[in-house]
Design a protein around this motif. Structure first.
Motif, PDB file in Angstrom:
ATOM      1  N   UNK A 293       0.816  -1.216   0.000  1.00 16.85           N
ATOM      2  CA  UNK A 293       0.000   0.000   0.000  1.00 16.85           C
ATOM      3  C   UNK A 293       0.851   1.268   0.000  1.00 16.85           C
ATOM      4  N   UNK A 294       1.878   1.270   0.850  1.00 18.45           N
ATOM      5  CA  UNK A 294       2.707   2.469   0.995  1.00 18.45           C
ATOM      6  C   UNK A 294       3.350   2.854  -0.339  1.00 18.45           C
ATOM      7  N   UNK A 295       3.616   1.863  -1.190  1.00 14.94           N
ATOM      8  CA  UNK A 295       4.302   2.114  -2.464  1.00 14.94           C
ATOM      9  C   UNK A 295       3.484   3.004  -3.384  1.00 14.94           C
ATOM     10  N   UNK A 296       2.166   2.960  -3.232  1.00 16.26           N
ATOM     11  CA  UNK A 296       1.298   3.715  -4.130  1.00 16.26           C
ATOM     12  C   UNK A 296       1.196   5.176  -3.725  1.00 16.26           C
ATOM     13  N   UNK A 297       1.567   5.476  -2.504  1.00 20.39           N
ATOM     14  CA  UNK A 297       1.347   6.842  -2.039  1.00 20.39           C
ATOM     15  C   UNK A 297       2.630   7.602  -1.716  1.00 20.39           C
ATOM     16  N   UNK A 298       3.665   6.912  -1.293  1.00 18.96           N
ATOM     17  CA  UNK A 298       4.868   7.649  -0.854  1.00 18.96           C
ATOM     18  C   UNK A 298       6.097   7.244  -1.655  1.00 18.96           C
ATOM     19  N   UNK A 299       6.894   8.242  -2.028  1.00 22.55           N
ATOM     20  CA  UNK A 299       8.125   8.008  -2.788  1.00 22.55           C
ATOM     21  C   UNK A 299       9.177   7.450  -1.837  1.00 22.55           C
ATOM     22  N   UNK A 300       9.726   6.252  -2.120  1.00 21.03           N
ATOM     23  CA  UNK A 300      10.754   5.711  -1.225  1.00 21.03           C
ATOM     24  C   UNK A 300      12.052   6.505  -1.324  1.00 21.03           C
ATOM     25  N   UNK A 301      12.730   6.676  -0.190  1.00 23.08           N
ATOM     26  CA  UNK A 301      14.000   7.399  -0.197  1.00 23.08           C
ATOM     27  C   UNK A 301      15.157   6.416  -0.254  1.00 23.08           C
ATOM     28  N   UNK A 302      16.319   6.948  -0.582  1.00 26.65           N
ATOM     29  CA  UNK A 302      17.514   6.102  -0.623  1.00 26.65           C
ATOM     30  C   UNK A 302      17.839   5.574   0.764  1.00 26.65           C
ATOM     31  N   UNK A 303      18.157   4.289   0.822  1.00 26.86           N
ATOM     32  CA  UNK A 303      18.590   3.734   2.080  1.00 26.86           C
ATOM     33  C   UNK A 303      19.725   2.750   1.802  1.00 26.86           C
ATOM     34  N   UNK A 304      20.716   2.708   2.682  1.00 27.35           N
ATOM     35  CA  UNK A 304      21.821   1.761   2.491  1.00 27.35           C
ATOM     36  C   UNK A 304      21.301   0.362   2.762  1.00 27.35           C
TER      37      UNK A 304
END
Ligand code: SF4
Ligand code: MG
Length: 334
Positions: A293-304
């Protein structure tokens, strides 16, 4: 960031207002001397636009380009552009289109050397051709582009770029139009030049197998955003992002740079999205087998991610991995 305006027609123009193509959004990368950085993605992912932004052939919509730590944002004008172009040169996909058919190799190289104040007569021409392994120079100098093979033409294009004595080469699909049997030779030449001239090379390709072979670092772009990056071995052998997985597993043969079929087709993986109305949140979500669900609404940020240093991913699956151990422990006790 680069957005291109789209001319809307008729009622669509009235009802929706001006539209833009989100060709490149928030892309950030560093080139370093003595390192090849591959930028990998499907056609339409924005990778050529990144090269053209870095060559300052396009004005950018947002962001900055720093060279040697100095911003290029404040200064403008032709003199400044010329100084920048001396340090950052571009090689294009089609050497036939980028060389003028009515001029000889001598003319192309003499002109480039003179523009950059480096023409010192016959030996400067021979030196340039020697750098790209076209020897003896007398065999090539009086030839017209159509009298050369595709590989020789691309070598002349590279020689012309080297006439500026640049620090960085931006190579946009430099071998994709060449016969498969000579691709490896041109990539090996570029790698050799990287070592000998301490060049920073940006290698743009849709072929992730060639990135593994040729590049020290690999960055993956999808739909105008960068989704994963790290050393080439890690990114291509242990990819984290679902899209990189797709690229790696649809590239049929790691030796393909030596010959073989096209890198992959989109038959069962869907098509890249329109960048006029890019998907919300993670732009890969309509094609992603692991979308949440979260993928449809929020842009993922870079993470190591993982054990390799500097391996990063922008994907909600890895949300927690990037945090320090202390922080996760705290979160648990809370
Ligand atoms: Fe798939 Fe979500 Fe990761 Fe995007 S953020 S790649 S949709 S799991
Ligand atoms: Mg392109």
């Amino acid at each position: 960031t680069k957005h291109f305006p789209v001319r809307a027609r008729g009622r669509a123009a009235l009802s929706r207002g001006p539209k833009v193509v989100h060709a490149v959004d928030d892309v950030s990368l560093s080139l370093r001397r003595g390192r090849v950085t591959a930028l990998v993605g499907e056609s339409g992912s924005g990778k050529s636009t990144v090269a053209r932004l870095l060559a300052q052939l396009y004005p950018r919509t947002g962001g900055d380009i720093r060279i040697g730590g100095v911003s290029t944002a404040v200064k403008g004008g032709g003199r400044h552009f010329k100084a920048y172009a001396r340090r950052v040169q571009m090689i294009f996909q089609d050497p036939f289109a980028s060389l003028n058919p009515v001029h000889t190799v001598r003319h192309h190289l003499t002109r480039a050397l003179k523009i950059h104040g480096r023409y010192t007569g016959e030996e400067s021409l021979a030196e340039l051709l020697g750098r790209v392994q076209l020897t003896p120079a007398s065999l090539y100098l009086e030839k017209y582009p159509h009298e050369l093979s595709g590989g020789q033409r691309q070598r002349v294009s590279i020689a012309r770029a080297l006439a500026a004595a640049p620090e960085a080469l931006l190579a946009d699909e430099p071998v994709s139009m060449l016969d498969v049997s000579i691709r490896l030779g041109v990539l090996n030449l570029l790698r050799d030049l990287k070592e000998r001239l301490d060049l920073a090379i940006l290698y743009i390709t849709h072929d992730i197998a060639s990135a593994r072979y040729f590049a020290d670092e690999t960055l993956v772009m999808y739909a105008g955003r960068m989704v994963e990056g790290g050393d080439s071995e890690t990114v291509t052998q242990r990819p984290a992002h679902p899209y990189t997985h797709l690229l790696v597993h649809s590239a049929p043969d790691p030796e393909r740079v030596r010959g073989g079929p096209a890198p992959y087709d989109d038959e069962d993986t869907g098509e890249p999205p329109s960048l006029i109305d890019p998907p919300s949140g993670c732009r890969f979500h309509p094609r992603c087998p692991k979308a949440m669900d979260v993928c449809r609404t929020r842009v993922p940020e870079r993470t190591l991610v993982g054990d390799a240093p500097d391996h990063w991913v922008a994907c909600w699956l890895f949300e927690d991995e990037g945090r320090g151990e202390g922080q996760s422990a705290d979160a648990e006790t809370d």
